[in-house]
Design a protein around this motif. Sequence first.
Motif, PDB file in Angstrom:
ATOM      1  N   SER A 169       0.815  -1.219   0.000  1.00  0.00           N
ATOM      2  CA  SER A 169       0.000   0.000   0.000  1.00  0.00           C
ATOM      3  C   SER A 169       0.849   1.269   0.000  1.00  0.00           C
ATOM      4  N   ILE A 170       2.148   1.119   0.307  1.00  0.00           N
ATOM      5  CA  ILE A 170       3.020   2.285   0.330  1.00  0.00           C
ATOM      6  C   ILE A 170       3.183   2.892  -1.065  1.00  0.00           C
ATOM      7  N   ILE A 171       3.020   2.087  -2.111  1.00  0.00           N
ATOM      8  CA  ILE A 171       3.232   2.579  -3.482  1.00  0.00           C
ATOM      9  C   ILE A 171       2.208   3.639  -3.866  1.00  0.00           C
ATOM     10  N   PRO A 172       0.882   3.375  -3.782  1.00  0.00           N
ATOM     11  CA  PRO A 172      -0.065   4.462  -4.111  1.00  0.00           C
ATOM     12  C   PRO A 172       0.023   5.627  -3.136  1.00  0.00           C
ATOM     13  N   THR A 173       0.439   5.363  -1.901  1.00  0.00           N
ATOM     14  CA  THR A 173       0.585   6.454  -0.925  1.00  0.00           C
ATOM     15  C   THR A 173       1.669   7.431  -1.366  1.00  0.00           C
ATOM     16  N   VAL A 174       2.823   6.887  -1.745  1.00  0.00           N
ATOM     17  CA  VAL A 174       3.929   7.742  -2.195  1.00  0.00           C
ATOM     18  C   VAL A 174       3.571   8.438  -3.504  1.00  0.00           C
TER      19      VAL A 174
END
Length: 303
Positions: free
Chosen positions: A46-51
């Motif tokens: 989930s860190i990918i769409p957050t960044v």
Amino acid sequence: MLIVQNIRLSRILRNTWQIDIIMIISCTGAYLAREFLIKHHFELPSIIPTVLGTAIAFFIGFNNNQSYDRWWEARKIWGALVNDSRSWARCMVTYISANEMSEQEFNALKSNLVRRHIAFLYALKANLRSAVDENYHKYLSEEDLLEISSHTNVPNAILTLQSRDLQQLSTDGRIDGFRFMEMNQLLVKFSDEMGMSERIKNTIFPTTYNYFTKVFIWLFVVSLTLVISQYAGLWSIFLGWLVGFVYVSTQINGMSLVDPFENNSSAIPLNQITRTIEINLLEMIGAQDIPKPVKPINREYIL
């Protein structure tokens, strides 16, 4: 320029429907890819769409700030043109001495200098909008039209005519040296304002900013759909589109201001501004053929 506080949903959808379809297709493709290809192999962090979402927010914010700066600078330039145009007409009406001219010749002289300035404004507007605008023809004499016909930059040629006639007024003793300097300074301002407008028109907004923003939004929408599909199932398609719609609408809103002289609802209202100046100047010289003000279109925007 939009003059309403609330924008119709139909206008928003009309500007974004093509991108909305692409996002829905992308979200659907991402959902199906996860369900049938990668679901049993790995889960996207989930860190990918957050960044990505954070990076895109900075990109869009920067683009929108730069776009609004271009729009606001253009509006300030034409606001200065309004004031300087009124000052020019005021000088024509009050500063020039008749000397031995008849009243009819004297009025014709002042009227010609004021009407020629209106022609300058309409010619400049046509240049900025890359349009064929013949409105300025009616404010020029046959001699003036013949003289400027060989020029590629019509408004600049009109300023040259104004400068030449101003010099002739000084030579004939119809204005003193101080008034000549003041009136010539107005011509210099017109030239500066024309040049600043042309600079905005001819300076293309960096293509890479807009391009990479679109690419990053697409990557964000796809990665967000992949992540939330494990929790929302089929609804992830709608949620991915909804979040992407917010980013896309914000980005399109900013990009609509990049070209402030275009003939659309987001640009500065050159038609209204030039018509306002035209009315004011014609009233100052006591003209009879005064046009009506420009009216809003559908009570929503004015060009």
